[in-house]
Design a protein around this motif. Structure first.
Motif, PDB file in Angstrom:
ATOM      1  N   PRO A  16       0.652  -1.237   0.155  1.00 44.72           N
ATOM      2  CA  PRO A  16      -0.154   0.128  -0.067  1.00 44.72           C
ATOM      3  C   PRO A  16       0.680   1.379   0.030  1.00 44.72           C
ATOM      4  CG  PRO A  16      -1.246  -1.616   1.480  1.00 44.72           C
ATOM      5  CD  PRO A  16       0.190  -2.195   0.999  1.00 44.72           C
ATOM      6  N   GLN A  17       2.195   1.283   0.406  1.00 43.84           N
ATOM      7  CA  GLN A  17       2.832   2.537   0.444  1.00 43.84           C
ATOM      8  C   GLN A  17       3.827   2.378  -0.796  1.00 43.84           C
ATOM      9  OE1 GLN A  17       2.677   0.912   3.564  1.00 43.84           O
ATOM     10  NE2 GLN A  17       1.075   2.265   3.866  1.00 43.84           N
ATOM     11  N   ALA A  18       3.854   1.340  -1.682  1.00 48.65           N
ATOM     12  CA  ALA A  18       4.790   1.557  -2.679  1.00 48.65           C
ATOM     13  C   ALA A  18       4.723   2.263  -3.801  1.00 48.65           C
ATOM     14  CB  ALA A  18       4.882  -0.036  -3.282  1.00 48.65           C
ATOM     15  N   LEU A  19       3.551   2.927  -3.919  1.00 46.77           N
ATOM     16  CA  LEU A  19       3.204   3.637  -5.153  1.00 46.77           C
ATOM     17  C   LEU A  19       2.205   4.799  -4.803  1.00 46.77           C
ATOM     18  CD1 LEU A  19       3.630   3.670  -8.335  1.00 46.77           C
ATOM     19  CD2 LEU A  19       1.377   2.033  -8.542  1.00 46.77           C
ATOM     20  N   LYS A  20       2.318   6.009  -5.187  1.00 43.78           N
ATOM     21  CA  LYS A  20       1.625   6.911  -5.093  1.00 43.78           C
ATOM     22  C   LYS A  20       0.767   7.353  -6.355  1.00 43.78           C
ATOM     23  CE  LYS A  20       2.874   7.303  -0.765  1.00 43.78           C
ATOM     24  NZ  LYS A  20       2.420   6.691   0.130  1.00 43.78           N
ATOM     25  N   ALA A  28      -0.556   3.538 -12.136  1.00 47.63           N
ATOM     26  CA  ALA A  28      -0.414   2.012 -12.354  1.00 47.63           C
ATOM     27  C   ALA A  28       0.917   1.700 -12.601  1.00 47.63           C
ATOM     28  CB  ALA A  28      -1.250   1.433 -13.516  1.00 47.63           C
ATOM     29  N   ARG A  29       1.471   0.755 -12.109  1.00 48.08           N
ATOM     30  CA  ARG A  29       2.799   0.007 -12.294  1.00 48.08           C
ATOM     31  C   ARG A  29       2.776  -1.458 -12.269  1.00 48.08           C
ATOM     32  NH1 ARG A  29       7.403   1.206  -8.378  1.00 48.08           N
ATOM     33  NH2 ARG A  29       7.099   3.388  -9.268  1.00 48.08           N
ATOM     34  N   LYS A  30       3.408  -2.325 -13.347  1.00 49.90           N
ATOM     35  CA  LYS A  30       3.480  -3.613 -13.707  1.00 49.90           C
ATOM     36  C   LYS A  30       4.629  -3.839 -12.681  1.00 49.90           C
ATOM     37  CE  LYS A  30       3.074  -5.595 -17.531  1.00 49.90           C
ATOM     38  NZ  LYS A  30       3.169  -6.333 -18.853  1.00 49.90           N
ATOM     39  N   LEU A  31       4.236  -4.607 -11.644  1.00 45.53           N
ATOM     40  CA  LEU A  31       5.475  -5.125 -10.489  1.00 45.53           C
ATOM     41  C   LEU A  31       6.108  -5.996 -11.168  1.00 45.53           C
ATOM     42  CD1 LEU A  31       3.443  -4.861  -7.082  1.00 45.53           C
ATOM     43  CD2 LEU A  31       4.467  -2.950  -8.147  1.00 45.53           C
ATOM     44  N   VAL A  32       5.783  -7.121 -11.757  1.00 43.51           N
ATOM     45  CA  VAL A  32       6.237  -8.213 -11.903  1.00 43.51           C
ATOM     46  C   VAL A  32       5.561  -8.963 -13.129  1.00 43.51           C
ATOM     47  CG1 VAL A  32       5.050 -10.233 -10.468  1.00 43.51           C
ATOM     48  CG2 VAL A  32       7.775 -10.219 -10.630  1.00 43.51           C
ATOM     49  N   GLU A  33       6.442  -9.616 -13.864  1.00 42.44           N
ATOM     50  CA  GLU A  33       6.172 -10.663 -15.067  1.00 42.44           C
ATOM     51  C   GLU A  33       6.672 -11.721 -14.769  1.00 42.44           C
ATOM     52  OE1 GLU A  33       5.835  -9.298 -19.435  1.00 42.44           O
ATOM     53  OE2 GLU A  33       7.124  -7.684 -18.273  1.00 42.44           O
ATOM     54  N   ALA A  34       5.887 -12.765 -14.090  1.00 36.70           N
ATOM     55  CA  ALA A  34       6.284 -13.999 -13.615  1.00 36.70           C
ATOM     56  C   ALA A  34       5.668 -15.326 -14.357  1.00 36.70           C
ATOM     57  CB  ALA A  34       5.916 -14.031 -11.992  1.00 36.70           C
ATOM     58  N   LEU A  42      -2.204  -0.605  -8.561  1.00 37.76           N
ATOM     59  CA  LEU A  42      -2.743   0.536  -9.044  1.00 37.76           C
ATOM     60  C   LEU A  42      -3.004   1.307  -7.623  1.00 37.76           C
ATOM     61  CD1 LEU A  42      -5.663  -0.773 -10.792  1.00 37.76           C
ATOM     62  CD2 LEU A  42      -3.776   0.414 -12.035  1.00 37.76           C
ATOM     63  N   SER A  43      -2.819   2.875  -7.790  1.00 39.42           N
ATOM     64  CA  SER A  43      -2.893   3.690  -6.671  1.00 39.42           C
ATOM     65  C   SER A  43      -3.624   4.903  -6.933  1.00 39.42           C
ATOM     66  CB  SER A  43      -1.455   4.140  -6.158  1.00 39.42           C
ATOM     67  OG  SER A  43      -1.638   4.929  -5.063  1.00 39.42           O
ATOM     68  N   PHE A  44      -5.049   5.181  -6.030  1.00 40.06           N
ATOM     69  CA  PHE A  44      -5.707   6.196  -6.385  1.00 40.06           C
ATOM     70  C   PHE A  44      -6.010   7.079  -5.078  1.00 40.06           C
ATOM     71  CE2 PHE A  44      -7.157   2.168  -8.532  1.00 40.06           C
ATOM     72  CZ  PHE A  44      -8.049   2.763  -9.606  1.00 40.06           C
ATOM     73  N   LYS A  45      -6.290   8.195  -5.511  1.00 38.56           N
ATOM     74  CA  LYS A  45      -6.751   9.264  -4.707  1.00 38.56           C
ATOM     75  C   LYS A  45      -8.293   9.139  -4.478  1.00 38.56           C
ATOM     76  CE  LYS A  45      -3.376  12.813  -4.680  1.00 38.56           C
ATOM     77  NZ  LYS A  45      -2.756  14.167  -5.129  1.00 38.56           N
ATOM     78  N   LYS A  46      -8.711   9.552  -3.375  1.00 40.52           N
ATOM     79  CA  LYS A  46     -10.189   9.583  -3.449  1.00 40.52           C
ATOM     80  C   LYS A  46     -10.628  10.301  -4.449  1.00 40.52           C
ATOM     81  CE  LYS A  46     -14.214  10.600  -0.517  1.00 40.52           C
ATOM     82  NZ  LYS A  46     -14.853  11.100   0.859  1.00 40.52           N
ATOM     83  N   GLY A  47     -11.599   9.610  -5.215  1.00 41.32           N
ATOM     84  CA  GLY A  47     -12.587  10.452  -6.438  1.00 41.32           C
ATOM     85  C   GLY A  47     -11.682  10.045  -7.589  1.00 41.32           C
TER      86      GLY A  47
END
Length: 126
Positions: A16-20, A28-34, A42-47
């Motif tokens: 939850p703290q890895a992406l703002k 959005a960030r693809k963390l891993v292709e495995a 995916l990281s969202f601000k309210k709204g």
């Protein structure tokens, strides 16, 4: 077929703290292709909204922190941590953050990878 001790386990940091989120849109960030799956954070601000879209693979969507309204097939589902949803490939859906939120998408690709491609600091392999 017997099990094996050969292979890799990937251990992730607290996500939850890895992406703002960006100021004007989710990030959005693809963390891993495995082997068999890709993980996307995916990281969202309210709204903030991830407008209607689809995946070419089946996916499992799970909220890691916060809450989102997840619209699929004309229904709005309120997703919170602990309530994942599985979608078949190509199914249109939309995500709206009702709180600041972190969402993990597991894309079930079925692809084979000899070694994982990692796009996040703090991940280590066992």
């Amino acid at each position: 077929m017997p099990g094996t001790h050969e292979g890799t386990a990937l251990v992730f940091p607290h996500l939850p703290q890895a992406l703002k989120p960006f100021d004007t849109k989710p990030q959005a960030r693809k963390l891993v292709e495995a082997d068999g799956a890709n993980l996307v954070l995916l990281s969202f601000k309210k709204g903030q909204i991830w407008r209607e879209h689809h995946s070419v693979h089946p996916v499992v969507v799970q909220v890691l922190s916060g809450a989102v309204d997840f619209e699929v097939k004309g229904q709005i589902l309120q997703l919170q941590p602990g309530s994942p949803i599985h979608l078949t490939a190509y199914l249109l859906h939309e995500v709206r953050a009702t709180e600041d939120a972190t969402v993990m998408v597991t894309m079930l690709t079925g692809e084979r990878h000899d070694s994982a491609r990692i796009n996040l600091d703090g991940v280590h392999a066992l």
